[in-house]
Scaffold this active site. Structure first.
Site, PDB file in Angstrom:
ATOM      1  CG  HIS A 183      47.542  72.689  69.613  1.00 12.19           C
ATOM      2  ND1 HIS A 183      46.370  72.136  70.084  1.00 12.19           N
ATOM      3  CD2 HIS A 183      47.383  72.760  68.276  1.00 12.19           C
ATOM      4  CE1 HIS A 183      45.578  71.874  69.063  1.00 12.19           C
ATOM      5  NE2 HIS A 183      46.160  72.255  67.954  1.00 12.19           N
TER       6      HIS A 183
ATOM      7  CD  GLU B 122      46.359  70.361  73.216  1.00  7.67           C
ATOM      8  OE1 GLU B 122      46.535  71.552  72.857  1.00  7.67           O
ATOM      9  OE2 GLU B 122      45.335  69.726  72.946  1.00  7.67           O
TER      10      GLU B 122
ATOM     11  CG  ASP C 273      49.594  65.903  64.754  1.00  9.46           C
ATOM     12  OD1 ASP C 273      49.185  65.627  63.609  1.00  9.46           O
ATOM     13  OD2 ASP C 273      49.425  67.008  65.287  1.00  9.46           O
TER      14      ASP C 273
ATOM     15  CG  ASP D 122      45.319  74.703  72.769  1.00 11.57           C
ATOM     16  OD1 ASP D 122      45.908  74.753  71.661  1.00 11.57           O
ATOM     17  OD2 ASP D 122      45.100  73.628  73.374  1.00 11.57           O
TER      18      ASP D 122
END
Ligand code: PGA
Length: 259
Positions: free
Chosen positions: A137, A142, A66, A135
């Site tokens: 991810h 996400e 990313d 979270d």
């Protein structure tokens, strides 16, 4: 899934480096590299093996997971810069073989499509390193990301921007948008290595491994992959309930064995 619970971060780094080394020594390899804090010990270990044992990356290629949108590649926190500083400039990748997304591309959708095509043209990723967000991810997919998503632009959650604020002068400077390989893209890698370190990851790790496969915890999609190795230190494994099924080197079972 292979789930390996190790005593500490050093053991996670050396076991992960063993798997990468085996892949790289087996011939031309395509590695999927992650940024963030979690893989840093693995990268240090691989750099050490490069200088000590001659482990060579000259026949390997690498693809990053990313990139922040809006940061120039020259920015010290762009993932283009981070991976070079923390790993690839300290070993012997051939110039032009460490690939990333262009966070300044005028057309992010076209850039994303180009990236997926370049991974495919390289023959796909042999071994993909992944961290996990608090979270749940992976990459920057996400919660509520499509489990089949391709590389695309995403908006970071406030939680992720808070988590990543430590790399910037303030949370306001953390970019709001990113380009990330999609969950469908990541799942095409032939071997996935998910690393989890520290108690802050324990809830996300438990949801990913023992929870339902659900977009609410994107890492749970790994349950559908035919070859996943999850390497955890003891604090990151502390919220797992079904530990009787996992492999330990914490003293309760004799040794880690691949199966
Ligand atoms: P970290 O990030 O390795 O810096 O904890 C992991 C992630 O957000 O995927």
């Amino acid at each position: 899934m292979e789930i390996i619970i190790l005593p500490d971060a050093d053991a996670v780094a050396s076991t992960t480096a063993d798997i990468i080394e085996e892949q790289v020594r087996s011939g031309r390899s395509v590695l999927g590299l992650a940024t963030g804090s979690t893989p840093l010990g693995t990268y240090r270990e691989l750099i050490e093996r490069h200088s000590r044992d001659g482990l060579s990356f000259a026949d390997a290629q690498a693809f990053l997971l990313d990139e922040y949108v809006g940061l120039p590649a020259s920015h010290p926190e762009s993932y283009h810069s981070v991976i070079r500083r923390e790993f690839t400039d300290s070993v012997d990748f051939t110039v032009g073989t460490v690939h990333g997304l262009d966070g300044e591309a005028e057309n992010p959708a076209a850039e994303a499509g180009r990236y997926d095509a370049s991974i495919a043209a390289a023959g796909g990723v042999d071994v993909q390193i992944l961290g996990i967000g608090t979270d749940g991810h992976i990459g920057f997919n996400e919660p509520m990301s499509s489990l089949s998503s391709r590389t695309r632009i995403k908006t970071l959650t406030e939680q992720t921007r808070r988590d990543n604020a430590r790399f910037f002068a303030s949370q306001n400077e953390v970019p709001e948008h990113v380009l990330t390989q999609g969950l469908g893209t990541i799942r095409e890698a032939r071997h996935l290595l998910l690393l989890g370190l520290g108690e802050a990851k324990a809830a996300a790790v438990a949801a990913a491994i023992e929870g339902p496969i659900a977009a609410a915890c994107p890492a749970s999609v790994l349950q559908l992959h035919p070859h996943v190795t999850i390497l955890l230190d003891a604090p990151a494994a502390s919220k797992l309930a079904h530990t009787e099924y996992y492999q330990y080197t914490l003293g309760r079972k004799p040794a880690w064995q691949r199966f």
